[in-house]
Scaffold this active site. Structure first.
Site, PDB file in Angstrom:
ATOM      1  N   PHE A 129     -21.898  -1.156   7.321  1.00 40.10           N
ATOM      2  CA  PHE A 129     -23.154  -0.116   7.181  1.00 40.10           C
ATOM      3  C   PHE A 129     -22.860   0.856   5.798  1.00 40.10           C
ATOM      4  O   PHE A 129     -21.706   1.345   6.025  1.00 40.10           O
ATOM      5  CB  PHE A 129     -23.199   0.540   8.355  1.00 40.10           C
ATOM      6  N   ASP A 214     -16.236   2.891   1.039  1.00 40.76           N
ATOM      7  CA  ASP A 214     -17.006   3.854   1.814  1.00 40.76           C
ATOM      8  C   ASP A 214     -16.315   4.586   2.956  1.00 40.76           C
ATOM      9  O   ASP A 214     -15.894   3.868   3.953  1.00 40.76           O
ATOM     10  CB  ASP A 214     -18.054   2.837   2.296  1.00 40.76           C
ATOM     11  N   LYS A 243     -20.494  12.782   5.850  1.00 47.55           N
ATOM     12  CA  LYS A 243     -20.484  13.282   7.308  1.00 47.55           C
ATOM     13  C   LYS A 243     -19.508  14.326   7.358  1.00 47.55           C
ATOM     14  O   LYS A 243     -19.972  15.360   7.193  1.00 47.55           O
ATOM     15  CB  LYS A 243     -19.734  12.018   7.938  1.00 47.55           C
TER      16      LYS A 243
HETATM   17  C1  LIG Z   1     -23.191   7.180   8.117  1.00 45.37           C
HETATM   18  C2  LIG Z   1     -22.638   6.253   7.052  1.00 45.37           C
HETATM   19  C3  LIG Z   1     -23.439   5.994   5.871  1.00 45.37           C
HETATM   20  C4  LIG Z   1     -24.873   6.689   5.772  1.00 45.37           C
HETATM   21  O1  LIG Z   1     -24.752   8.108   5.675  1.00 45.37           O
HETATM   22  P1  LIG Z   1     -26.213   9.052   5.674  1.00 45.37           P
HETATM   23  O2  LIG Z   1     -25.718  10.320   5.605  1.00 45.37           O
HETATM   24  O3  LIG Z   1     -26.667   8.942   6.996  1.00 45.37           O
HETATM   25  O4  LIG Z   1     -27.115   8.519   4.740  1.00 45.37           O
HETATM   26  C5  LIG Z   1     -22.888   5.282   4.972  1.00 45.37           C
HETATM   27  N1  LIG Z   1     -21.821   4.574   5.316  1.00 45.37           N
HETATM   28  C6  LIG Z   1     -20.946   4.784   6.304  1.00 45.37           C
HETATM   29  C7  LIG Z   1     -19.625   4.128   6.374  1.00 45.37           C
HETATM   30  C8  LIG Z   1     -21.296   5.502   7.213  1.00 45.37           C
HETATM   31  O5  LIG Z   1     -20.729   5.639   8.488  1.00 45.37           O
END
Ligand SMILES: *Cc1c(COP(=O)(O)O)cnc(C)c1O
Length: 402
Positions: A129, A214, A243
Site C-alpha cells: 500500500f 516506504d 504518519k
Molecule cells: C498510510 C500509508 C500511505 C499513505 O499515506 P497517506 O498519508 O494516507 O496518504 C502510504 N504508504 C504506507 C506504507 C502507508 O502506511
C-alpha cells in the site's frame, strides 16, 4: 448518520471529544484504549504536553510563510532526520501519498539526468500500500481501488512479494527503481524477511536501480528503531515518511542520498504547505521524544512483553487467532473468523484497533504505552476471543447434536 461528508469511508458511529495519552474519551465520558493511534499516527498518544507546547508556542509566532522563504524549523528538522538516517536531503510535504509521489518523481528524474530517460518503471509488490493519488494507486496496483478512475499511471510493475526470481524477471531496460515497505502495514503486518531486502539492495546495485523504502507506517520509532530499515541494516536510496512524523499534525517527507537527489534542482518539485512552521515545530518535538535516551529501549521492552502475552492468547484461543505478527509495536493478529468481527468485539471491550489485509487486525498502540495499557489490552483481547470462540463453536455443536 446523515452527513454532508463525501461517503467514501465506512465509518464507525463513534466520535471522540478528547484524548489523553493512550486513551480517548467520548462526549459522554466513555473511555477507550486507543490501539489505532489514528492509523499509526499519534506516536506519542493524545495531548502530549511537549507537542501541545510546541504547537501553541509556534502558533503564537507564525503559522505559514510558503517555501518562497527559509523556514528555520524545517532546516533543523531536515538536518536531524539526515543525522539519524542514511539520507543527505529531505523534502517536506503534507501526507504519505505525496511523499510517494515525490519519491517516484525523484527516481524517474535521477535516471533522466543520468542520460537514461527510458528508465521510468518502478517494481512494486502485490499486497503493498502506497497511498491514494493516481500514481500511488498505480504503484499499489490494487484493482479494486483503481476501478473506474481511468487508465492507471504507466510504469509500475507489480511482482509477488518475497519472490526474488519474479523481481529478477521484472527488471528490464525501462526499470528505474524497486519500492517496498520493510513491513507491509495495510497488507497485514507482513514483515519482509531481511534476506529479501538485502537481495533487493544487491539487485539495485547490480543494475543501477534506486531502492525506495516506504516507511510511512514503519518510521519514527514504531518498530523499536527510528526507522525500520535500521533493523535489517539494508539502506535505501530514497525513503518516504509521514504518519508518526507529525504525531497527529499532518506532515510527510521523502529523504534521499545526494546521488539519488541529483536531478531535483530548483523548480523540479514543490508544495505550498509542505514543511510549514506549525508542522515542523511539532515534528521537531516528536523527534525530541523519540530520540530521547531510553525511549526506543522502552518500546522494544513493551513490544516484547505484549508479543509474549499475545502468543499466550493465541495458544489459548487457537480457534480464533491464527498467527501473531509483529515488528516492535507494529503488531497484527491474523484471525480465523472474519477480522471485522474481531474489530467489533474489541470495540465492545473499549479497545479500538484497525483491520488490515490478509484478515489481520492491527494493534498500533501509541509508543508511550506502559504496563497498565498492555494489561488492559490483553484482557480485552482475551474476552473478545472467548466470545468469538463461543459464537463460532455453536453452529458446529448444533450440527453434531442433530
Ligand atoms: C498510510 C500509508 C500511505 C499513505 O499515506 P497517506 O498519508 O494516507 O496518504 C502510504 N504508504 C504506507 C506504507 C502507508 O502506511
Amino acid at each position: 448518520m446523515s452527513s454532508h461528508l463525501l461517503p467514501t469511508y465506512a465509518r464507525v458511529d463513534l466520535a471522540f471529544e478528547r484524548g489523553e495519552g493512550a486513551w480517548l474519551y467520548t462526549a459522554s465520558g466513555e473511555r477507550y484504549l486507543d490501539f489505532t493511534s489514528g492509523v499509526a499516527v499519534n506516536a506519542l498518544g493524545h495531548a502530549h504536553p511537549k507537542l501541545v507546547a510546541a504547537l501553541t508556542e509556534q502558533a503564537r509566532k507564525v503559522w505559514h510563510v510558503s517555501n518562497l522563504y527559509r523556514v528555520p524549523g524545517a532546516e533543523r528538522l531536515a538536518e536531524r532526520l539526515c543525522a539519524a538516517s542514511f539520507a543527505d536531503f529531505v523534502f517536506f510535504c503534507n501526507s504519505g501519498t505525496e511523499a510517494i509521489e515525490g519519491a517516484i518523481k525523484m527516481a524517474r528524474k535521477y535516471h533522466a539526468v543520468s542520460g537514461r530517460p527510458e528508465r521510468f518503471h518502478i517494481i512494486t509488490f502485490e499486497g503493498a500500500f502506497h497511498g491514494r493519488t493516481l500514481a500511488a494507486l498505480s504503484a499499489t496496483g490494487n484493482k479494486k481501488y483503481l476501478d473506474g478512475f481511468g487508465p492507471p499511471v504507466e510504469g509500475f510493475d507489480q511482482v509477488p512479494y518475497n519472490n526474488l526470481d519474479a523481481v529478477k524477471n521484472a527488471i528490464g531496460p525501462a526499470t528505474a527503481a524497486i519500492m517496498i515497505e520493510p513491513v507491509m502495514g495495510e497488507g497485514g503486518v507482513r514483515v519482509v524477511p531481511h534476506g529479501f531486502l538485502k537481495a533487493l539492495r544487491e539487485l539495485c546495485d547490480k543494475h543501477g536501480l534506486l531502492l525506495i523504502f516506504d516507511e510511512i507506517q514503519t518510521g519514527i520509532g514504531r518498530t523499536g528503531e527510528v526507522f525500520a530499515y535500521q533493523i535489517s541494516g539494508v539502506e535505501p536510496d530514497i525513503m518516504t515518511l509521514a504518519k508518526a512524523l507529525g504525531g497527529g499534525f499532518p506532515i510527510g517527507a521523502f529523504l534521499a542520498t545526494a546521488e539519488a537527489a541529483k536531478g531535483m534542482t530548483a523548480g523540479t518539485h514543490g508544495s505550498t504547505f509542505g514543511g510549514n512552521p506549525l508542522a515542523v515545530a511539532v515534528a521537531n518535538a516528536v523527534l525530541d521524544e523519540v530520540t530521547a535516551d531510553g525511549f526506543l529501549d522502552k518500546i522494544r521492552k513493551n513490544a516484547l512483553l505484549l508479543k509474549q502475552r499475545l502468543a499466550e492468547l493465541k495458544d489459548r484461543h487457537s480457534s480464533v487467532i491464527a498467527e501473531v505478527r509483529s515488528e516492535g509495536l507494529l503488531m497484527g493478529l491474523r484471525m480465523v473468523p472474519p477480522v471485522g468481527e474481531m474489530v467489533d468485539e474489541l470495540r465492545a471491550e473499549k479497545l479500538i484497533a484497525p483491520a488490515a489485509g490478509d484478515n489481520v487486525v492491527r494493534l498500533l498502540p501509541p509508543l508511550i504505552i506502559g504496563e497498565e495499557e498492555i494489561a488492559y489490552a490483553v484482557n480485552a483481547i482475551d474476552r473478545a476471543c472467548t466470545r468469538l470462540a463461543q459464537l463460532h463453536a455453536r453452529p458446529a455443536k448444533q450440527e453434531a447434536a442433530s
